[in-house]
Scaffold this active site. Structure first.
Site, PDB file in Angstrom:
ATOM      1  N   ASP A  21       0.830  -1.206   0.000  1.00  0.00           N
ATOM      2  CA  ASP A  21       0.000   0.000   0.000  1.00  0.00           C
ATOM      3  C   ASP A  21       0.867   1.260   0.000  1.00  0.00           C
ATOM      4  O   ASP A  21       1.958   1.272   0.565  1.00  0.00           O
ATOM      5  CB  ASP A  21      -0.901  -0.005   1.244  1.00  0.00           C
ATOM      6  CG  ASP A  21      -2.007   1.038   1.164  1.00  0.00           C
ATOM      7  OD1 ASP A  21      -2.389   1.415   0.042  1.00  0.00           O
ATOM      8  OD2 ASP A  21      -2.464   1.476   2.231  1.00  0.00           O
ATOM      9  N   HIS A  38       3.091   3.322  -8.832  1.00  0.00           N
ATOM     10  CA  HIS A  38       2.963   1.889  -9.118  1.00  0.00           C
ATOM     11  C   HIS A  38       4.202   1.372  -9.847  1.00  0.00           C
ATOM     12  O   HIS A  38       4.671   0.258  -9.575  1.00  0.00           O
ATOM     13  CB  HIS A  38       1.710   1.628  -9.950  1.00  0.00           C
ATOM     14  CG  HIS A  38       0.437   1.984  -9.242  1.00  0.00           C
ATOM     15  ND1 HIS A  38       0.107   1.478  -8.001  1.00  0.00           N
ATOM     16  CD2 HIS A  38      -0.596   2.801  -9.602  1.00  0.00           C
ATOM     17  CE1 HIS A  38      -1.072   1.968  -7.620  1.00  0.00           C
ATOM     18  NE2 HIS A  38      -1.508   2.774  -8.579  1.00  0.00           N
ATOM     19  N   LEU A 132      10.735 -20.705  -3.936  1.00  0.00           N
ATOM     20  CA  LEU A 132       9.652 -19.856  -3.439  1.00  0.00           C
ATOM     21  C   LEU A 132       8.432 -19.925  -4.354  1.00  0.00           C
ATOM     22  O   LEU A 132       8.563 -19.888  -5.583  1.00  0.00           O
ATOM     23  CB  LEU A 132      10.139 -18.406  -3.366  1.00  0.00           C
ATOM     24  CG  LEU A 132       9.088 -17.325  -3.059  1.00  0.00           C
ATOM     25  CD1 LEU A 132       8.638 -17.414  -1.608  1.00  0.00           C
ATOM     26  CD2 LEU A 132       9.653 -15.938  -3.363  1.00  0.00           C
TER      27      LEU A 132
END
Length: 248
Positions: A21, A38, A132
């Site tokens: 955020d 972004h 991962l």
């Protein structure tokens, strides 16, 4: 000394989830359009994925786009979709190099066709990787996920494939989009907001929560290590007392 040097690898969370955020506010503070925030957030994603993979964390879930985000200005949404396509395309070789497997959760059918095509392509390309597992939450909201699970269970009951008495936590979890993914032990949120925002509400029932004032573009590997060290210094009791844990 880096926070990384203080981390005990045996006490790392198996699954780390992050609410990324603050991109828009980061850009606004610099007099830039929100999409610039972004774009800069992509570097934080790279650092976080790389850091988690290096430490040996098994699952990393990133809240990339919520169902509520569709209500944002059209130019921002379209910019985000274009950025998503570009990031998936550009980062696929890096995911392969680092043995990272990509998965996605959410209402993926609502995504633009080009985004779905790139996403599914990378998911397929990385499917055999064993390091991962990076989970992108796209067009996701926990209330949507829970309602969707209830609908699917109700459909199975209507067909006689399941009886109400058979419904359990395990059965319910098998109807969530996170089926097969362990619950996160640690949830991080950036930007100074202290709320969950409709993210993994079922799954984070016993997760540790970590909030930082930093906007997402400023979140670095060192900040990741700092959060993980904070997690390791907590006592996770799951309803028991400290004395019971010490006895064990």
């Amino acid at each position: 000394m880096s926070f990384k040097d203080k981390i005990i690898k045996e006490k790392l969370p198996n699954h780390l989830a992050i609410i990324m955020d603050g991109n828009g506010r980061w850009a606004k503070m610099r007099g830039e359009h929100r999409i610039i925030g972004h774009q800069n957030g992509v570097e934080a994603v790279k650092q976080t994925v790389e850091g988690a993979a290096e430490l040996g964390i098994s699952y990393l879930t990133l809240y990339a786009f919520s169902t509520e985000n569709w209500n944002r200005p059209k130019d921002e949404v379209m910019g985000l979709m274009s950025l998503l396509v570009e990031a998936i395309e550009n980062e696929t070789p890096t995911l392969m190099k680092n043995n990272v497997r990509l998965q996605a959760i959410g209402d993926l059918g609502s995504l633009p066709e080009e985004v779905r095509a790139k996403l599914n392509g990378t998911i397929s390309t990385t499917a055999s990787n064993s390091g991962l597992t990076l989970v992108l939450a796209l067009s996701y909201s926990s209330r949507w996920e829970i309602v969707n699970a209830v609908k699917n269970i109700a459909g199975e009951i209507a067909k006689g494939e399941l009886s109400p008495d058979q419904i359990s936590n395990a059965v319910f979890e098998n109807h969530l989009t996170t089926k097969g993914i362990p619950d996160p032990e640690l949830l991080i949120r950036t930007s100074g907001e202290n709320r969950i925002s409709n993210f993994l509400l079922w799954q984070i029932a016993y997760s540790e929560l970590y909030f930082t004032e930093l906007f997402w573009p400023d979140f670095t590997k060192e900040e990741l290590y700092k959060a993980l060290l904070n997690y390791q210094n907590r006592e996770r009791r799951f309803g028991k007392t400290s004395e019971q844990l010490n006895d064990n």
